[in-house]
Design a protein around this motif. Structure first.
Motif, PDB file in Angstrom:
ATOM      1  N   TYR A 170       1.806  -4.686 -12.486  1.00 27.44           N
ATOM      2  CA  TYR A 170       0.839  -4.554 -11.396  1.00 27.44           C
ATOM      3  C   TYR A 170       0.841  -5.816 -10.537  1.00 27.44           C
ATOM      4  O   TYR A 170       1.840  -6.206  -9.969  1.00 27.44           O
ATOM      5  CB  TYR A 170      -0.556  -4.272 -11.961  1.00 27.44           C
ATOM      6  CG  TYR A 170      -0.652  -3.013 -12.799  1.00 27.44           C
ATOM      7  CD1 TYR A 170      -0.087  -1.822 -12.359  1.00 27.44           C
ATOM      8  CD2 TYR A 170      -1.313  -2.999 -14.024  1.00 27.44           C
ATOM      9  CE1 TYR A 170      -0.181  -0.658 -13.107  1.00 27.44           C
ATOM     10  CE2 TYR A 170      -1.406  -1.840 -14.783  1.00 27.44           C
ATOM     11  CZ  TYR A 170      -0.840  -0.671 -14.315  1.00 27.44           C
ATOM     12  OH  TYR A 170      -0.926   0.477 -15.051  1.00 27.44           O
ATOM     13  N   SER A 171      -0.341  -6.412 -10.442  1.00 21.97           N
ATOM     14  CA  SER A 171      -0.522  -7.609  -9.627  1.00 21.97           C
ATOM     15  C   SER A 171      -1.626  -8.397 -10.320  1.00 21.97           C
ATOM     16  O   SER A 171      -2.285  -7.860 -11.212  1.00 21.97           O
ATOM     17  CB  SER A 171      -0.951  -7.193  -8.217  1.00 21.97           C
ATOM     18  OG  SER A 171      -1.851  -6.094  -8.274  1.00 21.97           O
ATOM     19  N   GLU A 191       2.181 -10.383  -6.785  1.00 19.32           N
ATOM     20  CA  GLU A 191       2.727  -9.080  -7.208  1.00 19.32           C
ATOM     21  C   GLU A 191       3.604  -9.285  -8.444  1.00 19.32           C
ATOM     22  O   GLU A 191       4.384 -10.236  -8.509  1.00 19.32           O
ATOM     23  CB  GLU A 191       3.534  -8.475  -6.050  1.00 19.32           C
ATOM     24  CG  GLU A 191       4.171  -7.126  -6.328  1.00 19.32           C
ATOM     25  CD  GLU A 191       3.183  -5.974  -6.441  1.00 19.32           C
ATOM     26  OE1 GLU A 191       2.003  -6.136  -6.104  1.00 19.32           O
ATOM     27  OE2 GLU A 191       3.604  -4.890  -6.899  1.00 19.32           O
ATOM     28  N   LYS A 192       3.483  -8.375  -9.408  1.00 18.78           N
ATOM     29  CA  LYS A 192       4.310  -8.359 -10.627  1.00 18.78           C
ATOM     30  C   LYS A 192       4.491  -9.752 -11.235  1.00 18.78           C
ATOM     31  O   LYS A 192       5.613 -10.282 -11.306  1.00 18.78           O
ATOM     32  CB  LYS A 192       5.701  -7.760 -10.323  1.00 18.78           C
ATOM     33  CG  LYS A 192       5.690  -6.449  -9.557  1.00 18.78           C
ATOM     34  CD  LYS A 192       5.540  -5.239 -10.450  1.00 18.78           C
ATOM     35  CE  LYS A 192       5.678  -3.919  -9.712  1.00 18.78           C
ATOM     36  NZ  LYS A 192       4.489  -3.488  -8.960  1.00 18.78           N
ATOM     37  N   ILE A 204      -4.861  -5.131  -9.032  1.00 18.63           N
ATOM     38  CA  ILE A 204      -5.201  -4.077  -8.066  1.00 18.63           C
ATOM     39  C   ILE A 204      -4.748  -2.748  -8.676  1.00 18.63           C
ATOM     40  O   ILE A 204      -3.624  -2.633  -9.160  1.00 18.63           O
ATOM     41  CB  ILE A 204      -4.453  -4.287  -6.732  1.00 18.63           C
ATOM     42  CG1 ILE A 204      -4.775  -5.647  -6.125  1.00 18.63           C
ATOM     43  CG2 ILE A 204      -4.779  -3.153  -5.754  1.00 18.63           C
ATOM     44  CD1 ILE A 204      -3.928  -5.996  -4.905  1.00 18.63           C
ATOM     45  N   GLY A 206      -4.541   0.688  -7.214  1.00 17.49           N
ATOM     46  CA  GLY A 206      -4.361   1.881  -6.379  1.00 17.49           C
ATOM     47  C   GLY A 206      -5.346   2.145  -5.251  1.00 17.49           C
ATOM     48  O   GLY A 206      -5.227   3.169  -4.582  1.00 17.49           O
ATOM     49  N   THR A 232       1.154  -6.481  -1.452  1.00 21.64           N
ATOM     50  CA  THR A 232       0.432  -7.633  -2.001  1.00 21.64           C
ATOM     51  C   THR A 232       0.791  -8.916  -1.240  1.00 21.64           C
ATOM     52  O   THR A 232      -0.089  -9.740  -0.954  1.00 21.64           O
ATOM     53  CB  THR A 232       0.764  -7.798  -3.503  1.00 21.64           C
ATOM     54  OG1 THR A 232       0.396  -6.581  -4.170  1.00 21.64           O
ATOM     55  CG2 THR A 232       0.025  -8.965  -4.130  1.00 21.64           C
TER      56      THR A 232
HETATM   57  C1  G1P Z   1       1.652  -0.995  -6.778  1.00 21.61           C
HETATM   58  C2  G1P Z   1       1.187  -2.324  -6.171  1.00 21.61           C
HETATM   59  C3  G1P Z   1       0.573  -3.228  -7.237  1.00 21.61           C
HETATM   60  C4  G1P Z   1      -0.554  -2.482  -7.927  1.00 21.61           C
HETATM   61  C5  G1P Z   1       0.008  -1.153  -8.507  1.00 21.61           C
HETATM   62  C6  G1P Z   1      -1.070  -0.316  -9.178  1.00 21.61           C
HETATM   63  O1  G1P Z   1       2.740  -1.245  -7.637  1.00 21.61           O
HETATM   64  O2  G1P Z   1       2.300  -2.958  -5.542  1.00 21.61           O
HETATM   65  O3  G1P Z   1       0.063  -4.397  -6.649  1.00 21.61           O
HETATM   66  O4  G1P Z   1      -1.126  -3.297  -8.938  1.00 21.61           O
HETATM   67  O5  G1P Z   1       0.596  -0.361  -7.466  1.00 21.61           O
HETATM   68  O6  G1P Z   1      -1.895   0.285  -8.246  1.00 21.61           O
HETATM   69  P1  G1P Z   1       3.778  -0.061  -8.065  1.00 21.61           P
HETATM   70  O7  G1P Z   1       3.034   0.837  -9.012  1.00 21.61           O
HETATM   71  O8  G1P Z   1       4.153   0.640  -6.792  1.00 21.61           O
HETATM   72  O9  G1P Z   1       4.908  -0.781  -8.716  1.00 21.61           O
END
Ligand code: G1P
Length: 290
Positions: A170-171, A191-192, A204, A206, A232
């Motif tokens: 996630y983040s 991010e990640k 975060i 969604g 992010t």
């Molecule tokens: C996206 C966002 C990330 C967030 C996550 C969950 O990542 O880039 O910041 O924490 O959704 O909502 P993804 O799931 O596309 O890798």
């Protein structure tokens, strides 16, 4: 400032749900009797949003068809005494004014959101990620909209604390308390993150309220994690000029973009269902005992 519009990025290839998603958009997979995307649109509609932009791609036209009327089917249902079902399928098409734009290349979540620039203009707007289905008393996006609106239309990010292991998918946010419990000032985000890079266990999940400034921010950042334009990173670059908030929202979030999350959502939504719930609980108890 009143938030009137929402953007739903739904252009992901759904690789975690292959082979089913080879020809069916992952957002169209059913949770009980409704496709995942309908839950997301119902959440936005319940929060008072009327105009929704879906960011799709060339393999997602089943979504446009789903949110259209289907007069032949409706008439047939009505003639055979199934007026309830006819009304139900028509209701899906009337939930909101739905607009579509395609993300022509898969270049990341930030790139997908940038496709909404002309639809949004320069006003705060909601973002609901197409994989993340919520179960809550107050629509999760409404909880963020309320915080944003109280603070002059500021950015509000929907967060919850997740495990160390989950954080890397996630983040992670650096936050400071405000005078309101569950609402934090955002001081930094990444991010990640690796275990070393994490700021806190708040990630975060969604849901976002973003300002019109995000588009300028996204124009000026470099590709980040995975070589993609990360939302992010765009939000982070706004920190220097805008106050922003994280909202530890009430509700349970399901990641329907992977098999385990999809299964959890299916089982829990079935257990809560007024018609299926009691019998399904007994069935589960029976097989678990065996
Ligand atoms: C996206 C966002 C990330 C967030 C996550 C969950 O990542 O880039 O910041 O924490 O959704 O909502 P993804 O799931 O596309 O890798």
């Amino acid at each position: 400032m009143k938030i009137r519009k929402a953007v739903i990025p739904a252009a992901g290839l759904g690789t975690r749900m292959l082979p089913a998603t080879k020809t069916i958009p992952k957002e169209m997979l059913p949770l009980l009797d409704k496709p995942v995307i309908q839950y997301i649109i119902e959440e936005a509609a319940a929060a008072g949003i009327e105009d929704i932009l879906l960011v799709t791609n060339r393999s997602k036209s089943a979504m446009d068809d789903y949110f259209d009327y289907f007069p032949e089917l409706e008439q047939r249902l009505e003639r055979s005494g199934k007026a309830d079902q006819a009304e139900e399928i028509r209701r899906a098409a009337d939930l909101a004014n739905i607009f579509y734009v395609r993300q022509k290349e898969t270049k990341g979540l930030g790139h997908a959101i940038y496709r909404a620039k002309r639809f949004i203009g320069n006003e705060p707007f909601a973002v609901l990620l197409g994989d993340d289905v919520m179960f809550s008393d107050t629509p999760v996006i409404k909880q963020l909209m309320d915080v944003s609106e109280e603070r002059g239309g500021a950015t509000a990010l929907g967060v919850q604390a997740v495990s160390d292991a989950a954080l890397a998918s996630y983040s992670s946010l650096k936050v400071a308390e405000t005078d309101k419990s569950g609402v934090f000032k955002v001081e930094d985000l990444i991010e990640k993150p690796t275990a070393k890079q994490k700021f806190s266990n708040y990630a975060i999940l969604g849901r976002y309220v973003l300002t019109g400034g995000i588009f300028n921010a996204l124009e000026n950042i470099q590709p980040g994690y995975g070589g993609e334009i990360q939302l992010t990173d765009g939000i982070r670059s706004q920190l220097a000029s805008e106050a922003m908030y994280a909202v530890d929202f009430e509700g349970k979030r399901y990641d329907t973009g992977n098999q385990r999350g999809f299964l959890e959502a299916t089982v829990e939504f079935a257990l809560r269902d007024s018609e299926l719930g009691a019998g399904f609980r007994e069935y589960l108890q029976g097989i678990l005992k065996a």
